[in-house]
Design an enzyme around this catalytic site. Structure first.
Site, mmCIF file in Angstrom:
data_model
loop_
_atom_site.group_PDB
_atom_site.id
_atom_site.type_symbol
_atom_site.label_atom_id
_atom_site.label_comp_id
_atom_site.label_asym_id
_atom_site.label_seq_id
_atom_site.Cartn_x
_atom_site.Cartn_y
_atom_site.Cartn_z
ATOM 1 N N LYS A 161 -4.011 -7.210 -4.616
ATOM 2 C CA LYS A 161 -3.314 -6.612 -3.818
ATOM 3 C C LYS A 161 -4.045 -5.706 -2.687
ATOM 4 O O LYS A 161 -5.245 -5.673 -3.120
ATOM 5 C CB LYS A 161 -2.389 -5.440 -4.645
ATOM 6 C CG LYS A 161 -2.970 -4.392 -5.139
ATOM 7 C CD LYS A 161 -2.093 -3.472 -5.584
ATOM 8 C CE LYS A 161 -2.935 -2.158 -5.979
ATOM 9 N NZ LYS A 161 -2.453 -1.036 -6.772
ATOM 10 N N LYS B 196 -6.431 0.742 -0.933
ATOM 11 C CA LYS B 196 -7.292 1.717 0.088
ATOM 12 C C LYS B 196 -8.645 1.801 -0.931
ATOM 13 O O LYS B 196 -9.490 2.340 -0.130
ATOM 14 C CB LYS B 196 -6.519 3.024 -0.018
ATOM 15 C CG LYS B 196 -6.008 3.561 -1.032
ATOM 16 C CD LYS B 196 -4.974 5.078 -0.656
ATOM 17 C CE LYS B 196 -3.854 5.549 -1.507
ATOM 18 N NZ LYS B 196 -3.595 5.328 -2.648
ATOM 19 N N LYS C 137 -8.762 -0.176 -14.038
ATOM 20 C CA LYS C 137 -9.883 0.733 -13.642
ATOM 21 C C LYS C 137 -10.782 1.182 -14.720
ATOM 22 O O LYS C 137 -11.798 1.740 -14.409
ATOM 23 C CB LYS C 137 -8.605 2.089 -13.276
ATOM 24 C CG LYS C 137 -7.889 1.756 -11.983
ATOM 25 C CD LYS C 137 -7.521 3.086 -11.383
ATOM 26 C CE LYS C 137 -6.692 2.887 -10.031
ATOM 27 N NZ LYS C 137 -5.911 4.151 -9.491
HETATM 28 P P1 TYM Z 1 -0.703 4.710 -5.072
HETATM 29 O O1 TYM Z 1 -1.261 5.662 -4.389
HETATM 30 O O2 TYM Z 1 -1.436 3.589 -5.426
HETATM 31 O O3 TYM Z 1 0.396 3.947 -3.987
HETATM 32 C C1 TYM Z 1 1.462 4.461 -3.337
HETATM 33 C C2 TYM Z 1 2.642 3.557 -3.247
HETATM 34 O O4 TYM Z 1 2.309 2.554 -2.348
HETATM 35 C C3 TYM Z 1 2.617 1.362 -3.164
HETATM 36 N N1 TYM Z 1 1.618 0.255 -2.790
HETATM 37 C C4 TYM Z 1 1.827 -0.711 -2.418
HETATM 38 N N2 TYM Z 1 3.095 -1.600 -1.936
HETATM 39 C C5 TYM Z 1 3.146 -2.902 -1.588
HETATM 40 N N3 TYM Z 1 1.721 -3.587 -1.438
HETATM 41 C C6 TYM Z 1 0.639 -3.019 -1.642
HETATM 42 N N4 TYM Z 1 -0.476 -3.784 -1.538
HETATM 43 C C7 TYM Z 1 0.663 -1.725 -2.242
HETATM 44 N N5 TYM Z 1 -0.181 -0.808 -2.539
HETATM 45 C C8 TYM Z 1 0.440 0.156 -3.074
HETATM 46 C C9 TYM Z 1 2.752 1.601 -4.647
HETATM 47 O O5 TYM Z 1 3.218 1.113 -5.397
HETATM 48 C C10 TYM Z 1 3.410 3.017 -4.668
HETATM 49 O O6 TYM Z 1 4.492 3.115 -4.430
HETATM 50 N N6 TYM Z 1 0.851 6.161 -9.498
HETATM 51 C C11 TYM Z 1 1.351 5.830 -8.100
HETATM 52 C C12 TYM Z 1 1.560 7.234 -7.596
HETATM 53 C C13 TYM Z 1 2.572 8.338 -8.337
HETATM 54 C C14 TYM Z 1 3.864 8.104 -8.293
HETATM 55 C C15 TYM Z 1 4.239 9.317 -9.117
HETATM 56 C C16 TYM Z 1 4.706 7.183 -7.865
HETATM 57 C C17 TYM Z 1 2.088 9.187 -8.979
HETATM 58 N N7 TYM Z 1 3.277 9.814 -9.719
HETATM 59 C C18 TYM Z 1 5.611 9.165 -9.404
HETATM 60 C C19 TYM Z 1 5.712 7.135 -7.944
HETATM 61 C C20 TYM Z 1 6.690 8.295 -8.875
HETATM 62 C C21 TYM Z 1 0.154 5.205 -7.282
HETATM 63 O O7 TYM Z 1 -1.120 5.361 -7.915
HETATM 64 O O8 TYM Z 1 0.567 5.040 -6.131
#
Ligand code: TYM
Length: 329
Positions: A193, A196, A111
Site C-alpha cells: 500500500k 507515508k 511494524k
Molecule cells: P493512518 O494515519 O495510517 O492513515 C489515515 C487514513 O488513511 C487511510 N489510508 C489509506 N487509504 C487508502 N490507501 C492507502 N494507501 C492508505 N494509507 C492510509 C487509512 O486507512 C486511514 O483511514 N490507526 C489509524 C489512525 C487512527 C484512527 C483512529 C482512524 C487512530 N485512531 C480512530 C480511525 C479512527 C492510522 O494509522 O491511520
C-alpha cells in the site's frame, strides 16, 4: 444526527493514499454527520518521532484537513493529546483487550518485524487506544481505508465485551470503506500500500509535493507488462492502481477511462493522469499555504479541543461510574 470519528497520524506528510482513502470521504460526509476528526499524535509516538518534526507534521496535518475542504463550522478538528480522556480510556481499553488478540493484529506484526527485542510496547497496545478514540464520542460510523478494518473489528469486540461486563455504555461503531480508493498502492510496488513512511519516496505522492515532483513520480510509476489500459487488480495491479487514482481525481468512472484510453499508450495515459492529480492538488496546496501560518488555525484547534474535551469527559465519567472507579458521595 449520527456521529463520525476518524483520525490520521502525523507521522509524516500525508499522501495521496490518505487523501483518496480517507479525507475525501470526510469531505463528502461532513454535511450529514456530526463529525470529529483527530490528529492522532499519541498514535504517532508508538514509534520514535523527532520532536520538532512531530510538531511541524501535526500542524501541517491540521492545515491539510481544512485545505481539502473540511469546514470548521461544521466539524470538530482537534489534536489527540489535547484531550486527556483518550489516554485515560485508552488504558481502560488496554485492560479490556487480550494479549492474544493484540498480537494477532497484522499491523502490529508488520511494524514489529525486524526490531528484535526493541519493539515499543505502544505498538502492541495501539488498537485499544484507537478503540478509545472512537468510543469516547458515541461514534456510529468510522470512515477509513481498507488497512484499518481489523482495528475496527477489534474496537467493536472490545466495546461489546465492555458493555456485557458493565452495562450498555458504548455505542457499537460501523466501519465505512470507500468503493474505489480504499487501498491505493505504492507507485513503485503495486503489491504494497502507498504509505507515508515508505523509505522510497518514489512510492508515494505527498500532498505537499511540488508539481515537478508529482509529474516525475507518475512518469516513473511501475506499469504492467502488456500495453493495455485495462482494470484488473489481479493481473494488472499497477495499471489498475493508476486507473483508480485517475478515476478519483478526475471524477470519471473506470469504465469511461478504459474507453478513452483504448489503443492509447502508457506515455499519454501517464501524462494525463499527472495533470488530473495536479488539478486535484493545486487548490488544496494553495489553501494549505494560506492556513499553515495563520493564527486562525490555532483558534480552530483550540475550539476543537474544547468541544472534544467536553464530549469525551462525559463518556469517560459514564465509564468510570460503571466500573466503580468514581467515588460515590
Ligand atoms: P493512518 O494515519 O495510517 O492513515 C489515515 C487514513 O488513511 C487511510 N489510508 C489509506 N487509504 C487508502 N490507501 C492507502 N494507501 C492508505 N494509507 C492510509 C487509512 O486507512 C486511514 O483511514 N490507526 C489509524 C489512525 C487512527 C484512527 C483512529 C482512524 C487512530 N485512531 C480512530 C480511525 C479512527 C492510522 O494509522 O491511520
Amino acid at each position: 444526527m449520527a456521529t463520525i470519528f476518524s483520525g490520521i497520524q502525523p507521522s509524516g506528510i500525508i499522501t495521496l493514499g490518505n487523501y483518496l482513502g480517507a479525507m475525501k470521504q470526510f469531505v463528502e460526509l461532513q454535511d450529514d454527520y456530526n463529525c470529529y476528526f483527530c490528529i492522532v499524535n499519541q498514535h504517532a509516538i508508538t514509534v520514535p518521532q523527532d520532536p520538532s518534526t512531530l510538531r511541524e507534521n501535526s500542524r501541517r496535518l491540521a492545515a491539510l484537513y481544512l485545505a481539502v475542504g473540511l469546514d470548521p463550522s461544521k466539524i470538530t478538528l482537534f489534536i489527540q493529546s489535547e484531550v486527556p480522556a483518550h489516554a485515560k480510556l485508552g488504558w481502560i481499553m488496554m485492560c479490556t483487550a487480550y494479549l492474544g488478540e493484540l498480537e494477532r493484529m497484522t499491523q502490529f506484526k508488520d511494524k514489529a518485524q525486524g526490531r528484535g527485542e526493541a519493539i515499543p510496547g505502544g505498538l502492541l497496545v495501539y488498537p485499544p487506544l484507537m478503540a478509545a478514540d472512537i468510543l469516547l464520542y458515541n461514534t456510529n460510523l468510522v470512515p477509513v481505508g481498507d488497512d484499518q478494518k481489523q482495528h475496527l473489528e477489534l474496537t467493536r469486540d472490545l466495546a461489546e465485551r465492555f458493555n456485557k461486563r458493565y452495562g450498555e455504555v458504548f455505542t457499537i461503531p460501523e466501519i465505512r470503506v470507500p468503493k474505489v480508493g480504499a487501498r491505493i498502492m505504492s507507485l513503485q510496488d503495486p503489491g504494497k500500500k502507498m504509505s507515508k513512511s515508505d523509505p522510497n519516496p518514489g512510492g508515494f505522492i505527498s500532498m505537499l509535493d511540488d508539481e515537478k515532483t508529482i509529474v516525475q513520480k507518475v512518469k516513473r510509476a511501475q506499469t504492467d507488462s502488456d500495453n493495455q489500459i485495462h482494470y484488473n487488480p489481479e493481473e494488472k495491479p499497477a495499471i489498475s492502481n493508476l486507473l483508480s487514482i485517475y478515476s478519483l481525481c478526475s471524477g470519471k468512472s473506470i469504465d469511461e477511462l478504459e474507453q478513452q484510453y483504448q489503443g492509447v499508450g502508457y506515455g499519454q495515459f501517464k501524462s494525463d493522469l499527472a495533470e488530473a492529480i495536479l488539478q486535484t492538488m493545486r487548490p488544496i496546496q494553495q489553501r494549505f499555504n494560506e492556513l499553515y501560518h495563520s493564527s486562525a488555525l490555532d483558534d480552530i484547534l483550540d475550539q476543537g479541543a474544547e468541544k472534544a474535551n467536553s464530549v469525551a469527559n462525559q463518556t469517560l465519567q459514564k465509564v468510570e461510574q460503571a466500573m466503580g472507579m468514581a467515588r460515590s458521595r
